[in-house]
Design a protein around this motif. Structure first.
Motif, PDB file in Angstrom:
ATOM      1  N   TYR A 223     -36.556  27.839 -32.752  1.00 42.35           N
ATOM      2  CA  TYR A 223     -35.382  28.359 -33.443  1.00 42.35           C
ATOM      3  C   TYR A 223     -34.228  27.367 -33.345  1.00 42.35           C
ATOM      4  CZ  TYR A 223     -31.681  31.442 -35.064  1.00 42.35           C
ATOM      5  OH  TYR A 223     -30.643  31.975 -35.771  1.00 42.35           O
ATOM      6  N   ILE A 224     -34.059  26.822 -32.138  1.00 40.55           N
ATOM      7  CA  ILE A 224     -32.949  25.873 -31.951  1.00 40.55           C
ATOM      8  C   ILE A 224     -33.148  24.608 -32.783  1.00 40.55           C
ATOM      9  CG2 ILE A 224     -31.743  24.427 -30.273  1.00 40.55           C
ATOM     10  CD1 ILE A 224     -32.182  26.598 -28.218  1.00 40.55           C
ATOM     11  N   SER A 225     -34.389  24.076 -32.793  1.00 43.18           N
ATOM     12  CA  SER A 225     -34.595  22.831 -33.553  1.00 43.18           C
ATOM     13  C   SER A 225     -34.434  23.097 -35.053  1.00 43.18           C
ATOM     14  CB  SER A 225     -35.958  22.222 -33.233  1.00 43.18           C
ATOM     15  OG  SER A 225     -36.989  22.925 -33.883  1.00 43.18           O
ATOM     16  N   GLY A 226     -34.901  24.252 -35.486  1.00 43.34           N
ATOM     17  CA  GLY A 226     -34.711  24.609 -36.897  1.00 43.34           C
ATOM     18  C   GLY A 226     -33.242  24.791 -37.237  1.00 43.34           C
ATOM     19  N   PHE A 227     -32.539  25.446 -36.351  1.00 44.40           N
ATOM     20  CA  PHE A 227     -31.099  25.662 -36.532  1.00 44.40           C
ATOM     21  C   PHE A 227     -30.372  24.317 -36.627  1.00 44.40           C
ATOM     22  CE2 PHE A 227     -27.061  27.529 -34.323  1.00 44.40           C
ATOM     23  CZ  PHE A 227     -26.396  27.548 -35.532  1.00 44.40           C
ATOM     24  N   PHE A 228     -30.790  23.408 -35.766  1.00 44.78           N
ATOM     25  CA  PHE A 228     -30.222  22.057 -35.789  1.00 44.78           C
ATOM     26  C   PHE A 228     -30.348  21.449 -37.199  1.00 44.78           C
ATOM     27  CE2 PHE A 228     -30.854  17.459 -35.466  1.00 44.78           C
ATOM     28  CZ  PHE A 228     -29.742  17.063 -34.728  1.00 44.78           C
ATOM     29  N   SER A 229     -31.550  21.467 -37.742  1.00 44.18           N
ATOM     30  CA  SER A 229     -31.775  20.873 -39.063  1.00 44.18           C
ATOM     31  C   SER A 229     -30.959  21.584 -40.134  1.00 44.18           C
ATOM     32  CB  SER A 229     -33.249  20.968 -39.437  1.00 44.18           C
ATOM     33  OG  SER A 229     -34.031  20.249 -38.527  1.00 44.18           O
ATOM     34  N   ALA A 230     -30.998  22.906 -40.101  1.00 42.71           N
ATOM     35  CA  ALA A 230     -30.285  23.669 -41.123  1.00 42.71           C
ATOM     36  C   ALA A 230     -28.788  23.388 -41.054  1.00 42.71           C
ATOM     37  CB  ALA A 230     -30.556  25.161 -40.937  1.00 42.71           C
ATOM     38  N   HIS A 231     -28.285  23.280 -39.830  1.00 44.36           N
ATOM     39  CA  HIS A 231     -26.859  23.023 -39.644  1.00 44.36           C
ATOM     40  C   HIS A 231     -26.483  21.635 -40.165  1.00 44.36           C
ATOM     41  CE1 HIS A 231     -23.055  22.244 -37.502  1.00 44.36           C
ATOM     42  NE2 HIS A 231     -22.900  23.559 -37.562  1.00 44.36           N
ATOM     43  N   VAL A 232     -27.364  20.676 -39.910  1.00 41.55           N
ATOM     44  CA  VAL A 232     -27.114  19.320 -40.398  1.00 41.55           C
ATOM     45  C   VAL A 232     -27.082  19.325 -41.925  1.00 41.55           C
ATOM     46  CG1 VAL A 232     -28.138  17.023 -40.653  1.00 41.55           C
ATOM     47  CG2 VAL A 232     -27.995  18.093 -38.391  1.00 41.55           C
ATOM     48  N   VAL A 233     -28.072  19.939 -42.526  1.00 43.30           N
ATOM     49  CA  VAL A 233     -28.166  19.957 -43.989  1.00 43.30           C
ATOM     50  C   VAL A 233     -26.902  20.579 -44.595  1.00 43.30           C
ATOM     51  CG1 VAL A 233     -29.332  21.040 -45.960  1.00 43.30           C
ATOM     52  CG2 VAL A 233     -30.664  19.995 -44.127  1.00 43.30           C
ATOM     53  N   PHE A 234     -26.540  21.724 -44.085  1.00 44.36           N
ATOM     54  CA  PHE A 234     -25.358  22.393 -44.628  1.00 44.36           C
ATOM     55  C   PHE A 234     -24.107  21.525 -44.461  1.00 44.36           C
ATOM     56  CE2 PHE A 234     -21.642  24.808 -43.060  1.00 44.36           C
ATOM     57  CZ  PHE A 234     -21.119  25.115 -44.305  1.00 44.36           C
ATOM     58  N   THR A 235     -23.973  20.935 -43.279  1.00 40.85           N
ATOM     59  CA  THR A 235     -22.775  20.133 -43.009  1.00 40.85           C
ATOM     60  C   THR A 235     -22.707  18.898 -43.911  1.00 40.85           C
ATOM     61  OG1 THR A 235     -22.800  20.910 -40.715  1.00 40.85           O
ATOM     62  CG2 THR A 235     -21.426  19.001 -41.209  1.00 40.85           C
ATOM     63  N   VAL A 236     -23.846  18.275 -44.110  1.00 44.89           N
ATOM     64  CA  VAL A 236     -23.864  17.107 -45.008  1.00 44.89           C
ATOM     65  C   VAL A 236     -23.361  17.519 -46.389  1.00 44.89           C
ATOM     66  CG1 VAL A 236     -25.370  15.514 -46.273  1.00 44.89           C
ATOM     67  CG2 VAL A 236     -25.672  15.839 -43.811  1.00 44.89           C
ATOM     68  N   GLU A 237     -23.893  18.596 -46.893  1.00 38.62           N
ATOM     69  CA  GLU A 237     -23.466  19.066 -48.214  1.00 38.62           C
ATOM     70  C   GLU A 237     -21.957  19.338 -48.252  1.00 38.62           C
ATOM     71  OE1 GLU A 237     -25.939  22.410 -49.339  1.00 38.62           O
ATOM     72  OE2 GLU A 237     -27.624  21.038 -49.592  1.00 38.62           O
ATOM     73  N   TYR A 238     -21.493  19.968 -47.194  1.00 36.66           N
ATOM     74  CA  TYR A 238     -20.065  20.296 -47.134  1.00 36.66           C
ATOM     75  C   TYR A 238     -19.205  19.035 -47.117  1.00 36.66           C
ATOM     76  CZ  TYR A 238     -15.656  22.345 -45.735  1.00 36.66           C
ATOM     77  OH  TYR A 238     -14.339  22.709 -45.704  1.00 36.66           O
ATOM     78  N   ILE A 239     -19.629  18.069 -46.333  1.00 34.74           N
ATOM     79  CA  ILE A 239     -18.843  16.825 -46.216  1.00 34.74           C
ATOM     80  C   ILE A 239     -18.841  16.063 -47.541  1.00 34.74           C
ATOM     81  CG2 ILE A 239     -18.759  14.547 -45.118  1.00 34.74           C
ATOM     82  CD1 ILE A 239     -19.764  15.915 -42.546  1.00 34.74           C
ATOM     83  N   ILE A 240     -20.028  16.013 -48.183  1.00 36.44           N
ATOM     84  CA  ILE A 240     -20.099  15.306 -49.467  1.00 36.44           C
ATOM     85  C   ILE A 240     -19.175  15.962 -50.478  1.00 36.44           C
ATOM     86  CG2 ILE A 240     -21.595  14.840 -51.448  1.00 36.44           C
ATOM     87  CD1 ILE A 240     -23.883  14.364 -49.433  1.00 36.44           C
ATOM     88  N   GLN A 241     -19.195  17.273 -50.505  1.00 36.72           N
ATOM     89  CA  GLN A 241     -18.359  17.992 -51.477  1.00 36.72           C
ATOM     90  C   GLN A 241     -16.873  17.857 -51.195  1.00 36.72           C
ATOM     91  OE1 GLN A 241     -19.195  22.156 -52.344  1.00 36.72           O
ATOM     92  NE2 GLN A 241     -21.324  21.596 -52.739  1.00 36.72           N
ATOM     93  N   THR A 242     -16.507  17.967 -49.943  1.00 38.68           N
ATOM     94  CA  THR A 242     -15.071  17.994 -49.608  1.00 38.68           C
ATOM     95  C   THR A 242     -14.534  16.634 -49.207  1.00 38.68           C
ATOM     96  OG1 THR A 242     -15.541  18.535 -47.301  1.00 38.68           O
ATOM     97  CG2 THR A 242     -15.223  20.384 -48.833  1.00 38.68           C
ATOM     98  N   LYS A 243     -15.441  15.681 -48.999  1.00 46.65           N
ATOM     99  CA  LYS A 243     -15.045  14.324 -48.598  1.00 46.65           C
ATOM    100  C   LYS A 243     -14.183  14.321 -47.321  1.00 46.65           C
ATOM    101  CE  LYS A 243     -14.683  13.050 -53.452  1.00 46.65           C
ATOM    102  NZ  LYS A 243     -16.102  13.142 -53.819  1.00 46.65           N
ATOM    103  N   THR A 244     -14.372  15.294 -46.475  1.00 43.35           N
ATOM    104  CA  THR A 244     -13.582  15.369 -45.236  1.00 43.35           C
ATOM    105  C   THR A 244     -14.044  14.344 -44.199  1.00 43.35           C
ATOM    106  OG1 THR A 244     -12.892  16.830 -43.443  1.00 43.35           O
ATOM    107  CG2 THR A 244     -15.115  17.124 -44.258  1.00 43.35           C
ATOM    108  N   LYS A 245     -13.107  13.961 -43.323  1.00 38.34           N
ATOM    109  CA  LYS A 245     -13.457  13.011 -42.252  1.00 38.34           C
ATOM    110  C   LYS A 245     -13.851  13.745 -40.972  1.00 38.34           C
ATOM    111  CE  LYS A 245     -12.502   9.356 -44.692  1.00 38.34           C
ATOM    112  NZ  LYS A 245     -13.656   8.607 -45.241  1.00 38.34           N
ATOM    113  N   GLU A 246     -13.573  15.036 -40.936  1.00 39.09           N
ATOM    114  CA  GLU A 246     -13.889  15.852 -39.761  1.00 39.09           C
ATOM    115  C   GLU A 246     -15.373  15.773 -39.404  1.00 39.09           C
ATOM    116  OE1 GLU A 246     -11.965  17.436 -37.830  1.00 39.09           O
ATOM    117  OE2 GLU A 246     -10.142  18.043 -38.896  1.00 39.09           O
ATOM    118  N   ARG A 247     -15.688  15.781 -38.103  1.00 38.92           N
ATOM    119  CA  ARG A 247     -17.075  15.863 -37.671  1.00 38.92           C
ATOM    120  C   ARG A 247     -17.190  16.757 -36.430  1.00 38.92           C
ATOM    121  NH1 ARG A 247     -17.210  13.719 -41.860  1.00 38.92           N
ATOM    122  NH2 ARG A 247     -18.314  11.821 -42.490  1.00 38.92           N
TER     123      ARG A 247
END
Lengths: 185, 185, 185, 185
Positions: free
Chosen positions: B146-170
């Motif tokens: 569950y944790i490793s899957g959550f890790f991947s899902a979280h990464v995917v979502f965050t990448v999409e969010y960063i690309i869309q918003t162009k934010t520098k936050e990490r």
DNA sequence: AATGAATGAGCATTCATTCAT
DNA sequence: CATGAATGAATGCTCATTCAT
């Protein structure tokens, strides 16, 4: 009655095949065969294949939000968020095919959001609640859009996990979401 | 050299067009045209269109894991997990096309996992580390999958969010993940 | 009565649509809709679409000849020929839709001349008159079939010209036909 | 060479079938079969069925006018008009299939006159000549458009007559046209 | 290796016709 | 008589794949 049955049968067959083989690898003639109707019959109920896909996607999206909308009036906190989360996860777990297709459909070129009325509506409400939560120091001071997106992504992932593992657990999974966003000083 | 250049050109053209128009709306002849080769030439390097898609998907997956594998030797804690997370997110943000395609490919009917060699390898290592973290009370007692899957899902979502918003936050985004899984008594 | 009205309505609708869109671009279901009857009703009155086309074509041909037949008893000369010619031209000018369709029908693959009864009848009479005219040195010594064909072609062309230009002229047009065939020593 | 042969074969097959069965009752697959090529091959040479029809119609129209254009420079009188008339009739008699199709094509919805350059050009010249003839009291004082239209209709009818009867006569037929329009005081 | 004309199975869609009501 | 939902063969067109050059 009978008429609606036929349309329903076509939609069900389409859903099944779209998940199995992908939308673009499913021909209208195969859908007809699976539904037990003639090729022309499909075009009695849907003007084009794209219309069929759109109607399927939209109707499932709306169906998935029906119960959700009732819940959305309360205030944000552990309990209300958990209720929302649970509702969504449970719908996905109980409707795995529809859920899979909805995910696929949402990010497909067939989803030309224009006739959607309910969906943005519910999203706005969720965003409002989250913003309230941030103001009231219940949630971390993050972009509200990040939190709502995170919510969706977490639900999607959890649904997949539950379907695969058939686990009965829920609470501990919800907490991996809530502990990540709750306010800490 | 020259041969490999041609193959590379075909893969690059395919990637570009697959993202632009979708895999199923991109014909092999269009890929050839975009790559500046004859239609037949594509079939010198790939037996079928499906093979081309698979090779593209697999090669991108492998490429995305190259740096990741080096990092994976350390022990689990905030810092090492953050390093992993950051590495993955940054790769996605810096290679948006490849990233988009990888996501699309993973959930497509074209990804008939069978030739994967490296991928389960790296997954196993991540799982081992997570299990260590659980034993040592650094992470919550959750299924490691569950944790490793959550890790991947979280990464995917965050990448999409960063690309869309162009934010520098990490950092604050990483913490929505880590706070969700870290051990609390 | 009522029955015949329905059949008439179908034929009228068919005529209108055939001219507007062409025979092959007009579906039977469209004809039914235009006529205000169900798709199946059309097949109560006509066995096939081809039968409908044939009956429409034949009935219009017959209608166009009705007045003509009365005239045909006299002898050939400027006046009687002019009368015939005028009658035909006027019918075309006054029934432009039927006329257009008749022309279209005559040279279409749907006109499989076999049920024609009246038509050759009237043609024979015209031929006889022409042959008399030749014998009596009123007309040039040409094949009678050439003259009767020329007559028809001249009428068709003139009708088209009059419809397009909306001219009131008639006599000078008739004379381009008659001067061409009249006997000169 | 070989390539052009294939395209030629397709056009010839199309011409043959269009006359036999009509344009709309001839499928592209039948054309391909008749031409001895695969269904896809047709689309190597023509983007759509309509393009094939247009190209066939236009090319035949242009071909039919090639010789005609050379003649058109002289002045109007019995001899020059007879030359024009003869040229046109002879082309029709010698190319009966092309002629039939051209007639059919001209009045079909597929003839969207726009790329035609030669055709209106030659028509204008004929009109000019006729107008000269009228001014110089060689021809009757009729609308020049009526005379040029009559010319075409007369040619069409005569071609059909000659093909059917296989007669060698020409001069007497031309005179049924010329006597009809020549000036008389 | 490289080319691109040729192939033909497959697709979305239409429509003349039927038949249970 | 009348209906119109249902049928399925047929159509125009696409495209992955082949192969002679």
């Amino acid at each position: 009655m009978v008429v609606e049955d036929k349309k329903k049968k076509i939609l069900e067959s389409a859903l099944k095949l779209f998940i199995e083989k992908g939308i673009d690898n499913t021909s209208t003639s195969l859908i007809s065969k699976e539904a037990g109707v003639a090729t022309g019959t499909l075009y009695l109920y849907f003007e084009t294949k794209v219309d069929l896909i759109s109607e399927l996607g939209t109707s499932i999206q709306e169906e998935s939000l029906e119960s959700f909308l009732d819940l959305i009036e309360s205030s944000v906190g552990y309990e209300s968020l958990e209720k929302f989360w649970h509702e969504r996860v449970e719908w996905g777990v109980n409707n795995p095919d529809k859920y899979k297709f909805m995910i696929q459909f949402k990010s497909s070129p067939y989803n030309i959001k224009n006739t959607n009325v309910k969906i943005p509506d519910h999203e706005k409400k969720l965003l409002n609640l989250i913003e309230d939560g941030i103001k009231n120091k219940i949630l971390k001071d993050l972009p509200s859009k990040y939190i709502s997106g995170f919510f969706s992504a977490h639900v999607v992932f959890t649904v997949e996990y539950i379907i695969q593992t058939k686990t009965k657990e829920r609470k501990i999974f919800f907490e991996t979401f809530f502990d990540g966003i709750k306010y800490t000083n």
